[in-house]
Design a protein around this motif. Structure first.
Motif, mmCIF file in Angstrom:
data_model
loop_
_atom_site.group_PDB
_atom_site.id
_atom_site.type_symbol
_atom_site.label_atom_id
_atom_site.label_comp_id
_atom_site.label_asym_id
_atom_site.label_seq_id
_atom_site.Cartn_x
_atom_site.Cartn_y
_atom_site.Cartn_z
ATOM 1 N N VAL A 274 0.854 -1.193 0.000
ATOM 2 C CA VAL A 274 0.000 0.000 0.000
ATOM 3 C C VAL A 274 0.887 1.239 0.000
ATOM 4 O O VAL A 274 1.761 1.384 0.868
ATOM 5 C CB VAL A 274 -0.937 0.029 1.237
ATOM 6 C CG1 VAL A 274 -1.876 1.234 1.160
ATOM 7 C CG2 VAL A 274 -1.726 -1.271 1.337
ATOM 8 N N ILE A 276 0.591 5.262 0.287
ATOM 9 C CA ILE A 276 -0.251 6.434 0.573
ATOM 10 C C ILE A 276 0.542 7.674 0.174
ATOM 11 O O ILE A 276 1.640 7.906 0.683
ATOM 12 C CB ILE A 276 -0.620 6.533 2.062
ATOM 13 C CG1 ILE A 276 -1.206 5.219 2.578
ATOM 14 C CG2 ILE A 276 -1.605 7.676 2.285
ATOM 15 C CD1 ILE A 276 -1.413 5.201 4.093
ATOM 16 N N LEU A 406 -11.302 6.236 2.066
ATOM 17 C CA LEU A 406 -11.548 4.987 2.797
ATOM 18 C C LEU A 406 -12.827 4.318 2.294
ATOM 19 O O LEU A 406 -12.866 3.093 2.099
ATOM 20 C CB LEU A 406 -11.668 5.267 4.297
ATOM 21 C CG LEU A 406 -10.460 5.917 4.985
ATOM 22 C CD1 LEU A 406 -10.781 6.193 6.445
ATOM 23 C CD2 LEU A 406 -9.231 5.027 4.860
ATOM 24 N N TYR A 409 -12.222 2.729 -1.064
ATOM 25 C CA TYR A 409 -11.475 1.470 -0.958
ATOM 26 C C TYR A 409 -12.374 0.346 -0.443
ATOM 27 O O TYR A 409 -12.320 -0.790 -0.943
ATOM 28 C CB TYR A 409 -10.259 1.617 -0.050
ATOM 29 C CG TYR A 409 -9.555 0.288 0.128
ATOM 30 C CD1 TYR A 409 -8.817 -0.257 -0.911
ATOM 31 C CD2 TYR A 409 -9.681 -0.437 1.317
ATOM 32 C CE1 TYR A 409 -8.201 -1.503 -0.787
ATOM 33 C CE2 TYR A 409 -9.075 -1.680 1.458
ATOM 34 C CZ TYR A 409 -8.345 -2.198 0.401
ATOM 35 O OH TYR A 409 -7.756 -3.431 0.531
ATOM 36 N N LEU A 424 -3.111 5.078 -2.779
ATOM 37 C CA LEU A 424 -4.147 5.956 -2.241
ATOM 38 C C LEU A 424 -3.603 7.384 -2.216
ATOM 39 O O LEU A 424 -2.608 7.651 -1.537
ATOM 40 C CB LEU A 424 -4.554 5.517 -0.836
ATOM 41 C CG LEU A 424 -5.003 4.052 -0.704
ATOM 42 C CD1 LEU A 424 -5.266 3.703 0.748
ATOM 43 C CD2 LEU A 424 -6.239 3.768 -1.555
ATOM 44 N N ILE A 480 -6.180 3.404 7.467
ATOM 45 C CA ILE A 480 -5.686 2.608 6.340
ATOM 46 C C ILE A 480 -4.853 1.436 6.841
ATOM 47 O O ILE A 480 -5.021 0.295 6.395
ATOM 48 C CB ILE A 480 -4.870 3.489 5.369
ATOM 49 C CG1 ILE A 480 -5.793 4.508 4.688
ATOM 50 C CG2 ILE A 480 -4.170 2.627 4.314
ATOM 51 C CD1 ILE A 480 -5.058 5.565 3.874
ATOM 52 N N ARG A 483 -6.879 -1.460 8.144
ATOM 53 C CA ARG A 483 -7.551 -2.293 7.134
ATOM 54 C C ARG A 483 -6.663 -3.433 6.657
ATOM 55 O O ARG A 483 -7.135 -4.340 5.958
ATOM 56 C CB ARG A 483 -8.017 -1.422 5.972
ATOM 57 C CG ARG A 483 -9.332 -0.706 6.259
ATOM 58 C CD ARG A 483 -9.571 0.455 5.326
ATOM 59 N NE ARG A 483 -10.935 0.988 5.440
ATOM 60 C CZ ARG A 483 -11.387 1.715 6.454
ATOM 61 N NH1 ARG A 483 -10.579 1.997 7.461
ATOM 62 N NH2 ARG A 483 -12.630 2.167 6.465
#
Length: 607
Positions: A274, A276, A406, A409, A424, A480, A483
């Motif tokens: 991921v 960001i 969020l 997603y 993201l 995030i 998750r």
């Protein structure tokens, strides 16, 4: 011998009025058209915005120049050239004003791009939806009224011309018209000199704007305080075409670079990666980096349990979002030969390797009133072909706050596979700060808590809004990570660049975009927070990888090399990967110059 004609100085001065005399209707009505547009179309998002102050002299200068050209054209051809100019200028003004009324923005490069991607059915539906009686009652009605007056005047002039042909008109002393024309010519030369004196800088700025080679150079030009004012619809149309042409050229280069994507094998070292990408985050306003206000308490919790590693010496290559995105998304590293668009984009490599790639952005969505810096940063992400090559899944709408990312997603994660790259892009702390967080639920800091007597009340309010936006951002990035708490995952956070926020003189906010980069500017605008979070499963399954991340936290880094670290995490074997650019590799080049804005090595700046 033939007698030499005496030069009549009155006639020579009078010639200066001839272009207006021979094109009187064109001059009057086009001046009125330009004046209507400049006075009614004002930048809506700027408080206290006013019409372009030099609109009258620059209009006179521009229209007079066109009249000079028309005068040089033979009369029979001149009629048709003027007619064509009427169609173009009225048409562009109507479209520009329509966009202003309906979308709160004049013509932009994005509008032209969207028009080019619209098919016939979509165009018909659009016209059916927006063309109604209300349009006539809006500002568009003023242009329609001017067109009607112009048509009526043309008819009356044609009728009066035929009537005069049948009448006997007494002759007038030829000296009288010469004197009148000389007076008018004198007025014209005075107005021209005054207009040139006032508007010359804007003309020079226009020349600079329209002679750049890349869309990035154009954006950088627009950051100058003396950048061109494209005050007329026809200039905005020309700029939109020009910007799209430059964008199309770089798109073609990126399409060609796609052919260089080769993947030999992939071990999927980390199944869920991921990234960001934040916005305008000043490292020295992060509690994680020693700030005295609690702007990032959740990140502090993650750091305390050793699941978050904060890197201490990271800079962005630019202080412009679009430039950073191009450098970060491309496998180009600053200092390589060629341009960023000559190299593949790293999401393309991940897709070819078998990763499912998701891109959720709260900034780069093509909209009618998109600002140029968003167009510059997002054109290669939003191009239909390039988007398809890079991403399997992406969002189609923007949200007021980043909690919308969020939600997006959560809606799209059902499309995830065993191996996922998720990018993201947050709106973070982008100006204006008070609009970046829900004030009813996330307002933790007020102006009165700051012991900053050197700042005004307005500055203190901006400061508190900025810190509140960081506190809200903290809740988003934490959410995030949670998750992926039960996945084998790594989360990387980096903002695009930093932001001035009253940290030392001059006390300003935003970015200076100064041509000369000293350490003060680099500290406030290019030093950024950068951290890596590992899920419990990742830390347990990859102890050597996690140890390598911990050992690398103090290494000097610039975010243009991030793709090579990502390729390593993905276990992607490709000739495009360079180990010396992977920040956690033992072979990482720690002495590599970190060139800011393509000209200054950060490593050489005196701190």
């Amino acid at each position: 011998m033939r007698k030499r004609r005496k030069i009549n100085p009155l006639k020579w001065i009078g010639f200066l009025f001839t272009p207006i005399q021979k094109n009187s209707a064109f001059f009057v009505f086009m001046f009125a058209l330009g004046w209507i547009c400049t006075q009614l179309e004002i930048t809506l998002h700027l408080k206290g915005a006013k019409p372009y102050e030099l609109s009258a002299p620059e209009l006179f200068l521009d229209i007079y120049a066109v009249c000079v050209v028309l005068t040089l054209i033979p009369q029979k051809v001149r009629f048709w050239v003027r007619a064509l100019l009427y169609v173009v200028l009225y048409g562009v003004a109507l479209v520009d004003m329509f966009c202003y009324v309906k979308f709160e923005s004049t013509l932009t490069p994005t509008m032209l791009m969207l028009m080019g991607e619209t098919n016939q059915r979509e165009s018909e539906e659009f016209l059916a939806s927006y063309l109604n009686w209300d349009i006539i009652h809006s500002y568009v009605g003023w242009i329609l009224l001017l067109m009607l007056v112009h048509i009526l005047w043309t008819i009356l002039r044609w009728v009066s011309h035929h009537i005069r042909k049948r009448m006997i008109i007494p002759q007038i002393n030829p000296l009288v018209p010469d004197i009148c024309k000389a007076v008018l010519g004198g007025i014209v030369i005075w107005l021209l000199m005054d207009a040139m004196n006032q508007c010359w800088n804007n003309k020079v700025a226009m020349k600079r704007l329209f002679t750049n080679d890349t869309i990035g150079q154009v954006e950088h030009e627009l950051t100058r305080k003396d950048c061109a004012n494209l005050y007329l619809p026809i200039y905005r149309l020309a700029f939109g075409i020009y910007a799209n042409r430059l964008g199309a050229h770089q798109t073609d280069q990126l399409m060609a670079a796609h052919d260089k994507v080769v993947v030999d094998s992939c071990s999927y070292r980390v199944p869920d990666i991921v990234l960001i990408i934040g916005e305008s985050y000043n490292k020295y306003h992060s509690q994680l980096y020693g700030y005295q206000k609690a702007t990032s308490p959740r990140q502090m919790e993650l750091a305390a349990d050793s699941s978050l590693i904060a890197f201490t010496d990271v800079v962005a290559p630019w202080n412009l979002t679009s430039f950073v995105f191009k450098n970060v998304m491309s496998l180009y590293a600053v200092g390589d030969e060629g341009e960023w668009c000559d190299y593949p984009l790293f999401p393309e490599v991940f897709r070819k390797a078998g990763y499912h790639v998701t891109f959720i952005t709260n900034q780069f969505q093509s909209m009618a009133k998109e600002k140029f810096y968003d167009f510059s940063g997002g054109f290669f992400l939003n191009n239909p072909k390039l988007s398809q090559l890079q991403f399997d899944t992406r969002n189609t709408r923007l949200h007021r706050f980043d909690d919308g990312v969020l939600k997006e997603y959560d809606l799209l994660k059902k499309e995830n596979t065993k191996h996922n790259l998720i990018i993201l892009h947050l709106s973070g702390s982008h100006v204006d700060y008070q609009a970046r967080y829900p004030q009813k639920t996330h307002r933790f800091f007020t102006p009165d808590i700051y012991q900053r007597p050197e700042l005004t009340e307005k500055q203190l309010q901006l400061l508190s809004d900025y810190d509140n936006s960081l506190r809200y951002n903290d809740s988003i990035v934490y959410a995030i990570t949670q998750r992926f708490i039960d996945e084998d995952a790594v989360v990387i956070y980096m903002p695009d660049h930093s932001e001035e926020i009253f940290d030392g003189e001059p006390y300003i906010y935003g970015r200076l975009h100064a041509t000369e980069i000293d350490y003060r500017l680099a500290r406030n605008e290019m030093e950024i927070p950068f951290w890596i979070w590992g899920s419990p499963q990742y830390r347990e399954s990859h102890p050597y990888g996690w140890k390598a991340i911990q050992d690398a936290k103090d290494r000097p880094m610039m975010t243009d090399i991030l793709p090579h670290f990502l390729l390593y995490l993905g276990g992607i074997s490709t000739p495009l990967y360079r180990e010396e650019l992977n920040v956690i590799s033992p072979k990482y080049d720690q002495k590599r110059p970190r060139i800011l804005k393509g000209e200054t090595d950060y490593n050489t700046l005196k701190k």
